[in-house]
Design a protein around this motif. Structure first.
Motif, PDB file in Angstrom:
ATOM      1  N   PHE A 131      30.137 -18.130  12.384  1.00  0.00           N
ATOM      2  CA  PHE A 131      31.161 -18.620  12.845  1.00  0.00           C
ATOM      3  C   PHE A 131      32.515 -20.140  13.340  1.00  0.00           C
ATOM      4  CE2 PHE A 131      29.508 -14.992  15.063  1.00  0.00           C
ATOM      5  CZ  PHE A 131      30.596 -14.160  15.364  1.00  0.00           C
ATOM      6  N   ILE A 132      31.680 -20.358  12.953  1.00  0.00           N
ATOM      7  CA  ILE A 132      31.763 -21.837  12.682  1.00  0.00           C
ATOM      8  C   ILE A 132      32.293 -21.383  11.410  1.00  0.00           C
ATOM      9  CG2 ILE A 132      31.322 -24.179  13.311  1.00  0.00           C
ATOM     10  CD1 ILE A 132      29.579 -24.016  15.164  1.00  0.00           C
ATOM     11  N   ILE A 153      38.601 -30.642  14.151  1.00  0.00           N
ATOM     12  CA  ILE A 153      38.658 -30.711  12.728  1.00  0.00           C
ATOM     13  C   ILE A 153      40.529 -30.543  11.680  1.00  0.00           C
ATOM     14  CG2 ILE A 153      37.534 -29.667  10.568  1.00  0.00           C
ATOM     15  CD1 ILE A 153      35.559 -30.941  11.693  1.00  0.00           C
ATOM     16  N   GLU A 193      26.054 -18.217  15.304  1.00  0.00           N
ATOM     17  CA  GLU A 193      27.238 -18.738  15.259  1.00  0.00           C
ATOM     18  C   GLU A 193      27.770 -20.259  14.623  1.00  0.00           C
ATOM     19  OE1 GLU A 193      26.927 -22.375  18.982  1.00  0.00           O
ATOM     20  OE2 GLU A 193      24.827 -22.136  18.765  1.00  0.00           O
ATOM     21  N   GLN A 194      26.745 -20.364  13.872  1.00  0.00           N
ATOM     22  CA  GLN A 194      27.869 -20.995  12.728  1.00  0.00           C
ATOM     23  C   GLN A 194      28.185 -20.319  11.762  1.00  0.00           C
ATOM     24  OE1 GLN A 194      23.886 -22.193  14.202  1.00  0.00           O
ATOM     25  NE2 GLN A 194      24.611 -23.943  14.237  1.00  0.00           N
ATOM     26  N   LYS A 253      32.617 -24.473  21.335  1.00  0.00           N
ATOM     27  CA  LYS A 253      33.310 -24.656  19.883  1.00  0.00           C
ATOM     28  C   LYS A 253      33.739 -23.443  19.222  1.00  0.00           C
ATOM     29  CE  LYS A 253      29.361 -28.221  19.675  1.00  0.00           C
ATOM     30  NZ  LYS A 253      28.314 -28.759  18.800  1.00  0.00           N
ATOM     31  N   PRO A 254      34.191 -23.460  18.319  1.00  0.00           N
ATOM     32  CA  PRO A 254      34.403 -21.558  17.932  1.00  0.00           C
ATOM     33  C   PRO A 254      33.733 -20.889  17.363  1.00  0.00           C
ATOM     34  CG  PRO A 254      34.870 -24.112  16.365  1.00  0.00           C
ATOM     35  CD  PRO A 254      34.456 -24.591  17.429  1.00  0.00           C
ATOM     36  N   GLY A 255      33.812 -19.887  17.801  1.00  0.00           N
ATOM     37  CA  GLY A 255      33.097 -18.588  17.235  1.00  0.00           C
ATOM     38  C   GLY A 255      31.584 -18.835  18.325  1.00  0.00           C
ATOM     39  N   GLU A 256      31.846 -18.955  19.370  1.00  0.00           N
ATOM     40  CA  GLU A 256      31.110 -19.044  20.629  1.00  0.00           C
ATOM     41  C   GLU A 256      31.191 -18.147  20.751  1.00  0.00           C
ATOM     42  OE1 GLU A 256      27.488 -19.354  21.874  1.00  0.00           O
ATOM     43  OE2 GLU A 256      28.053 -20.207  20.239  1.00  0.00           O
ATOM     44  N   ARG A 257      30.687 -17.558  22.162  1.00  0.00           N
ATOM     45  CA  ARG A 257      31.266 -16.654  23.272  1.00  0.00           C
ATOM     46  C   ARG A 257      30.377 -17.430  24.300  1.00  0.00           C
ATOM     47  NH1 ARG A 257      27.697 -12.739  19.493  1.00  0.00           N
ATOM     48  NH2 ARG A 257      27.342 -14.982  18.604  1.00  0.00           N
ATOM     49  N   ILE A 311      34.291 -28.001  26.334  1.00  0.00           N
ATOM     50  CA  ILE A 311      35.023 -27.200  25.870  1.00  0.00           C
ATOM     51  C   ILE A 311      34.597 -26.023  24.695  1.00  0.00           C
ATOM     52  CG2 ILE A 311      36.970 -27.224  24.041  1.00  0.00           C
ATOM     53  CD1 ILE A 311      38.249 -28.048  26.510  1.00  0.00           C
ATOM     54  N   GLY A 325      26.427 -26.411  17.172  1.00  0.00           N
ATOM     55  CA  GLY A 325      26.379 -25.243  18.240  1.00  0.00           C
ATOM     56  C   GLY A 325      26.228 -26.090  19.330  1.00  0.00           C
ATOM     57  N   GLN A 368      40.852 -33.626  24.642  1.00  0.00           N
ATOM     58  CA  GLN A 368      39.223 -32.864  24.663  1.00  0.00           C
ATOM     59  C   GLN A 368      40.022 -32.698  23.019  1.00  0.00           C
ATOM     60  OE1 GLN A 368      40.241 -30.186  28.839  1.00  0.00           O
ATOM     61  NE2 GLN A 368      41.874 -29.536  26.935  1.00  0.00           N
ATOM     62  N   TYR A 369      38.564 -30.798  23.001  1.00  0.00           N
ATOM     63  CA  TYR A 369      37.851 -31.384  21.041  1.00  0.00           C
ATOM     64  C   TYR A 369      38.783 -30.068  20.306  1.00  0.00           C
ATOM     65  CZ  TYR A 369      35.340 -35.793  21.894  1.00  0.00           C
ATOM     66  OH  TYR A 369      34.622 -37.079  21.922  1.00  0.00           O
ATOM     67  N   ASN A 370      38.812 -29.132  20.850  1.00  0.00           N
ATOM     68  CA  ASN A 370      39.136 -28.328  20.172  1.00  0.00           C
ATOM     69  C   ASN A 370      40.330 -27.955  18.944  1.00  0.00           C
ATOM     70  OD1 ASN A 370      41.615 -28.731  21.703  1.00  0.00           O
ATOM     71  ND2 ASN A 370      42.193 -27.331  22.883  1.00  0.00           N
ATOM     72  N   TYR A 387      30.277 -30.111  14.479  1.00  0.00           N
ATOM     73  CA  TYR A 387      30.853 -28.493  14.640  1.00  0.00           C
ATOM     74  C   TYR A 387      29.691 -27.674  14.040  1.00  0.00           C
ATOM     75  CZ  TYR A 387      35.794 -28.550  15.207  1.00  0.00           C
ATOM     76  OH  TYR A 387      37.356 -28.052  15.578  1.00  0.00           O
ATOM     77  N   PHE A 388      28.866 -27.751  13.512  1.00  0.00           N
ATOM     78  CA  PHE A 388      27.733 -26.675  13.308  1.00  0.00           C
ATOM     79  C   PHE A 388      26.133 -26.775  13.950  1.00  0.00           C
ATOM     80  CE2 PHE A 388      30.424 -26.625   9.528  1.00  0.00           C
ATOM     81  CZ  PHE A 388      30.272 -25.148   9.168  1.00  0.00           C
ATOM     82  N   LYS A 412      21.055 -19.918  25.515  1.00  0.00           N
ATOM     83  CA  LYS A 412      20.508 -18.832  24.474  1.00  0.00           C
ATOM     84  C   LYS A 412      20.246 -18.488  23.234  1.00  0.00           C
ATOM     85  CE  LYS A 412      24.891 -18.086  23.076  1.00  0.00           C
ATOM     86  NZ  LYS A 412      23.940 -17.904  21.478  1.00  0.00           N
ATOM     87  N   HIS A 440      35.439 -20.409  10.756  1.00  0.00           N
ATOM     88  CA  HIS A 440      36.556 -21.032  11.530  1.00  0.00           C
ATOM     89  C   HIS A 440      37.229 -22.164  10.508  1.00  0.00           C
ATOM     90  CE1 HIS A 440      38.894 -22.970  14.577  1.00  0.00           C
ATOM     91  NE2 HIS A 440      37.884 -24.561  14.317  1.00  0.00           N
TER      92      HIS A 440
END
Lengths: 435, 435
Positions: free
Chosen positions: B12-13, B186, B9-10, A425-429, A423, A411, B181-183, A408-409, B4, B16
């Protein structure tokens, strides 16, 4: 799920299995044997480097040789793992067979002259290019070529670390972030299992690691029979592992980008500068611990992956130095891959974190070993299984927690630019690419 | 992978993770505690059934009660696991909270009166419905509701078998054939780990299984340090496990379909007929071994999952009888799920195959335990990990070979009609649904 009439589908599946058994065994035999040869030569190269320390001063020259070897014979083979992944995503010109001798020789040169690199890149590239060659000989279809390339990756990875299940899942998982697809499940597993068998048959022994069973005494944070303090330490360590995997991926990309930006003409200067930086850093730090593969210490008391499992086996900043040495080596064009150095970075960072937090050293070293790799390659499931294959089952839940947290961490910027995002990862655009 | 600029982003993670820690702990606490209550009551129900054997003759009556309980209060809760999976695929009316008491009570009724059923369906349904309830209270978005429902499945599964990692991967893997899928990786892992902790905190102990280390003597098929004869036996057993999982799924669907075809008006007749069939079969076979959960033998010398790990612990056709008893029980509307019976079918079939082929009995029983389940639910990775969590690490490669082979040979008709097809298995002419 649509219901349907019985259709003897099992017969088709049986035929599929038989076909892929026949196809994967030659791949496994060739790749497993080549990996065995490579590992044997790699041991010789490492010994040579240890016993003739002056070889390090020729590292810039070695870089020039590697550069021109690829210039003269490499064609598109320079892209390495990324070329194989691209060919799986969108079959094109194929993976050239010449990749195998090129990457093996240049990796051995890198290690002989003290570059800080790994071996999985070499094994995966040998696997992919030999699978591609056999696929051409077998006149496989486009779809079957994709599958045999994945089987080649699995064979190379499974054989080089002696972890066939990890190799199979790695081949499926590494292609896209956030998803595993099962279309090549059995071919990958068979290729990895047989490649490991063939590799071992040549007498190759893999390093064994061990995490001792520990009993944490009751502390104020032990609730419901669970040591929540240890759990918290593991989650924090997982975050650190993820960030260091991220740092490694970004730093090696950055070095490569900057190098290509400022050196536009005489590209051979890049490995020369890289080699000189490695020499300077080695002299400044007055240690050769961060050269080469790093599985075993080059001298008693030296830092290495195996010593990271012992308290006081490595120094507090070993992980950062190895990260820097490897990012420079790989980023300036030396060969061999990043995975074993990632094991080194993770195990030593785990050691440091364990000393800082009072957690069991061998446990955190083992978790770092797999989790930094999971972070940098975005393959948390393969790495959880690697924990099982390398360290045994007692702490499988901790493996998963560390690898998933690190994943997750880390990126979205792993070490393979050809990896796609299925898919996000969360918090990502970043929008997932259609795939 | 697009490159990018660094983007925090970390952070945001981290947000999350924090959010889902806060969301999953109440889910885990509620589900883990409910599962503990359920397992405790289930032990009482099993003991009641063992000590008052005449209760079996009331099984048709019990079926009527279950039928009308769902008629009166069930609404859409009857669809059980499939409703939860449908809600994850396409969030709609939600999973009703009443599912929890309904499925718990009806499962206990099924077991008290001797129906052959499991407990995972109950745990998963309690997990899904409580997660849905909490999701509504937390006013979660559509996407977050999907994740918390998956976390609920993971929590229920992880707690009921004491295998949190398996629970987490199962929740991700069961939704669609051929893909993970990994969404929700966690959240599912956290929910399963904490639910297991909460469940254990109530004093629940899970049954332990054990595969002894064995040494196969050198035989003419031992080549390259590998016993290819044993490997061949395991692959053949994997095929048999796959086919029996397929047979179970088809038979229970068939019974349900035929029942609904011929009994159009007085639906309560279906469980009455099912109950009567179970009674008749029990009298004909003159054994009560195939009633109830089947983890432990009801009397010394009886067949059960634990005795399947011993040579001569079960009879040659135990697997087929359990398959028939369970397909009738579940197909005619009794409650409790299929997984523990699938363990029974697999372990006893493994025992039979081991005796036939001269392979180690406990190894093949263990492989059958996980592989028939993998086949019927199309979750080979979760089941490989279940092998690790239940039996230890020594044979992880065999777990994978058995589960993946069984998965291939089970076709596309698993026990969950709401499971989608993401990646078609080979030899199959079903087009993957867009998902």
């Amino acid at each position: 799920m649509k219901k349907k009439a019985p259709s003897f589908e099992q017969l088709f599946i049986f035929r599929h299995l038989l076909k892929w058994t026949i196809l994967t065994i030659p791949v496994a035999a060739v790749v497993g044997s080549l990996v065995a040869l490579f590992l044997w030569l790699l041991d010789l190269a490492t010994a040579l480097q240890w016993h003739h320390q002056w070889l390090l001063y020729l590292l810039p020259l070695a870089g020039i040789i590697i550069h021109f070897l690829y210039q003269l014979w490499g064609k598109n083979a320079e892209a390495g793992n990324n070329l194989i992944m691209d060919e799986i995503h969108e079959p094109g010109g194929g993976v050239p067979a010449r990749m195998t001798p090129l990457v093996m020789i240049t990796t051995l040169i890198t290690h002989t002259f003290g570059g800080s690199a790994g071996r999985e890149g070499t094994a995966v590239q040998m696997g992919g290019s030999m699978a591609s060659l056999l696929g051409k000989w077998f006149r496989l279809s486009k779809e079957d070529t994709r599958i045999i390339l994945m089987a080649g990756i699995a064979a190379g990875f499974g054989a080089v670390f002696g972890t066939p299940l990890t190799g199979a899942i790695f081949a499926l998982e590494v292609l896209a972030i956030g998803r595993i697809q099962y279309n090549a499940l059995i071919p990958c597993l068979m290729a990895a299992v047989f490649a490991d068998i063939f590799c071992s048959a040549w007498g190759i022994k893999h390093t064994h690691y061990h995490i001792n069973t520990f009993v944490t005494g009751p502390n104020p944070f032990t609730l419901l029979q669970v040591d929540f303090l240890l759990l918290a330490k593991i989650i924090l360590a997982g975050i650190a592992f993820g960030l260091s995997g991220h740092l490694f991926a970004r730093l090696s990309h950055y070095i490569k980008e900057q190098g290509n930006r400022y050196i536009t003409k005489n590209k051979w200067l890049l490995p020369v500068i890289g080699g000189c930086l490695i020499i300077i850093l080695t002299l400044l730090l007055n240690t050769r611990d961060y050269l080469g593969l790093g599985v075993l210490p080059s001298h008693p008391g030296g830092a290495s992956i195996t010593t990271a499992f012992q308290p006081a086996g490595v120094s507090s900043w070993s992980w950062l130095w190895k990260l820097l040495f490897t990012a420079i080596t790989v980023g300036t064009g030396f060969k061999g891959g990043e995975v074993t150095p990632l094991f080194f970075i993770g195990a030593t960072l785990g050691n440091t974190l364990a000393v800082m937090t009072g957690a069991p050293v061998d446990l955190l070293a083992g978790l770092g070993f797999i989790a930094v790799f999971a972070a940098a390659t975005n393959t948390p499931l393969a790495c959880t299984l690697m924990g099982v294959e390398l360290f045994g089952t007692d702490y499988v839940l901790y493996y998963a927690i560390a690898c998933f947290t690190a994943y997750y961490f880390s990126g979205h910027s792993g070490i393979y630019p050809s990896q796609r995002i299925a898919i996000s990862k969360p918090g990502e655009r970043i929008d997932p690419e259609s795939y």
